[in-house]
Scaffold this motif. Sequence first.
Motif, short mmCIF file in Angstrom:
data_model
loop_
_atom_site.label_atom_id
_atom_site.label_comp_id
_atom_site.label_asym_id
_atom_site.label_seq_id
_atom_site.Cartn_x
_atom_site.Cartn_y
_atom_site.Cartn_z
N SER A 38 0.84 -1.19 0.00
CA SER A 38 0.00 0.00 0.00
C SER A 38 0.88 1.24 0.00
O SER A 38 2.05 1.18 0.40
CB SER A 38 -0.90 0.02 1.24
OG SER A 38 -0.14 0.30 2.40
N PRO A 39 0.35 2.38 -0.43
CA PRO A 39 1.14 3.61 -0.38
C PRO A 39 1.67 3.91 1.03
O PRO A 39 2.80 4.36 1.19
CB PRO A 39 0.17 4.69 -0.86
CG PRO A 39 -0.79 3.96 -1.73
CD PRO A 39 -0.95 2.60 -1.08
N GLN A 40 0.86 3.64 2.05
CA GLN A 40 1.29 3.90 3.43
C GLN A 40 2.45 2.99 3.81
O GLN A 40 3.42 3.42 4.44
CB GLN A 40 0.14 3.72 4.41
CG GLN A 40 0.52 4.05 5.85
CD GLN A 40 1.03 5.47 6.02
OE1 GLN A 40 0.36 6.41 5.64
NE2 GLN A 40 2.22 5.64 6.59
N GLN A 41 2.39 1.72 3.43
CA GLN A 41 3.47 0.79 3.75
C GLN A 41 4.77 1.19 3.03
O GLN A 41 5.84 1.12 3.61
CB GLN A 41 3.09 -0.64 3.38
CG GLN A 41 2.05 -1.24 4.29
CD GLN A 41 1.56 -2.57 3.77
OE1 GLN A 41 1.23 -2.72 2.60
NE2 GLN A 41 1.50 -3.56 4.66
N ALA A 42 4.65 1.62 1.78
CA ALA A 42 5.82 2.07 1.03
C ALA A 42 6.42 3.32 1.70
O ALA A 42 7.64 3.44 1.81
CB ALA A 42 5.45 2.34 -0.42
N GLN A 43 5.56 4.22 2.14
CA GLN A 43 6.06 5.42 2.84
C GLN A 43 6.71 5.04 4.16
O GLN A 43 7.76 5.60 4.51
CB GLN A 43 4.92 6.41 3.09
CG GLN A 43 5.34 7.70 3.78
CD GLN A 43 6.31 8.52 2.94
OE1 GLN A 43 6.03 8.79 1.79
NE2 GLN A 43 7.43 8.89 3.52
N ASP A 44 6.12 4.10 4.87
CA ASP A 44 6.72 3.63 6.13
C ASP A 44 8.10 3.03 5.87
O ASP A 44 9.04 3.28 6.63
CB ASP A 44 5.82 2.59 6.79
CG ASP A 44 4.52 3.15 7.32
OD1 ASP A 44 4.40 4.39 7.46
OD2 ASP A 44 3.61 2.34 7.59
N PHE A 45 8.23 2.22 4.80
CA PHE A 45 9.52 1.65 4.44
C PHE A 45 10.54 2.77 4.22
O PHE A 45 11.66 2.72 4.75
CB PHE A 45 9.40 0.79 3.17
CG PHE A 45 10.68 0.11 2.77
CD1 PHE A 45 10.95 -1.18 3.20
CD2 PHE A 45 11.61 0.77 1.98
CE1 PHE A 45 12.14 -1.81 2.84
CE2 PHE A 45 12.80 0.15 1.61
CZ PHE A 45 13.06 -1.14 2.05
N HIS A 46 10.15 3.77 3.46
CA HIS A 46 11.03 4.91 3.20
C HIS A 46 11.43 5.60 4.50
O HIS A 46 12.60 5.93 4.71
CB HIS A 46 10.33 5.91 2.27
CG HIS A 46 11.08 7.19 2.12
ND1 HIS A 46 10.87 8.28 2.94
CD2 HIS A 46 12.06 7.54 1.26
CE1 HIS A 46 11.68 9.26 2.59
NE2 HIS A 46 12.41 8.84 1.58
N ASP A 47 10.47 5.82 5.38
CA ASP A 47 10.75 6.51 6.64
C ASP A 47 11.69 5.69 7.52
O ASP A 47 12.60 6.24 8.15
CB ASP A 47 9.45 6.80 7.39
CG ASP A 47 8.56 7.80 6.66
OD1 ASP A 47 9.05 8.50 5.74
OD2 ASP A 47 7.37 7.87 7.01
N ILE A 48 11.48 4.37 7.56
CA ILE A 48 12.36 3.50 8.35
C ILE A 48 13.77 3.53 7.76
O ILE A 48 14.76 3.66 8.49
CB ILE A 48 11.79 2.07 8.41
CG1 ILE A 48 10.49 2.05 9.24
CG2 ILE A 48 12.82 1.11 9.01
CD1 ILE A 48 9.69 0.76 9.11
N LEU A 49 13.87 3.41 6.45
CA LEU A 49 15.17 3.45 5.78
C LEU A 49 15.90 4.76 6.08
O LEU A 49 17.08 4.76 6.45
CB LEU A 49 14.99 3.29 4.27
CG LEU A 49 16.25 3.43 3.41
CD1 LEU A 49 17.26 2.35 3.74
CD2 LEU A 49 15.87 3.38 1.93
N HIS A 50 15.19 5.87 5.94
CA HIS A 50 15.79 7.18 6.22
C HIS A 50 16.26 7.27 7.67
O HIS A 50 17.35 7.78 7.96
CB HIS A 50 14.79 8.29 5.89
CG HIS A 50 15.35 9.65 6.07
ND1 HIS A 50 16.30 10.20 5.22
CD2 HIS A 50 15.14 10.58 7.03
CE1 HIS A 50 16.62 11.41 5.64
NE2 HIS A 50 15.93 11.66 6.74
N GLY A 51 15.46 6.75 8.59
CA GLY A 51 15.84 6.76 10.00
C GLY A 51 17.11 5.97 10.25
O GLY A 51 18.00 6.42 10.99
N TYR A 52 17.22 4.79 9.63
CA TYR A 52 18.43 3.98 9.80
C TYR A 52 19.64 4.65 9.14
O TYR A 52 20.75 4.56 9.67
CB TYR A 52 18.23 2.58 9.24
CG TYR A 52 17.41 1.68 10.15
CD1 TYR A 52 17.68 1.57 11.51
CD2 TYR A 52 16.36 0.92 9.64
CE1 TYR A 52 16.94 0.76 12.33
CE2 TYR A 52 15.62 0.09 10.46
CZ TYR A 52 15.91 0.01 11.81
OH TYR A 52 15.17 -0.81 12.62
#
Length: 116
Positions: A38-52
Amino acid sequence: MEMTKDGFWDLIAEAKKRYGQDQDGSFQWLKDQLTILSPQQAQDFHDILHGYQQLANQYGLWSAAILICEHGCTDDGFIDFRAWLIAQGREVYLAALADRPPWRRWRHMAAASLRS
């Protein structure tokens, strides 16, 4: 449904399992997987990646990147290094942050990956 950190690392682990050090193959596979979410899951993946990526920056891993990369490490090179580090998986990433990584074993693997 949201993407969790465990879900993030599961995708990273599967990409690594399928493509090893082939960063282009891993990237394409991850991109394909993200389009299924879903768009939200893809955004969450991006946010987690950026955080790491930001966390790796804060832990002073630039010195390690300079040692691993044969000709020093530019700003762009450090971005690539952090992406490579995350692509190695949760265990390797967390070991690096804990300042107990096996740098010598990584040197040749990282140098080859970062050159391509």
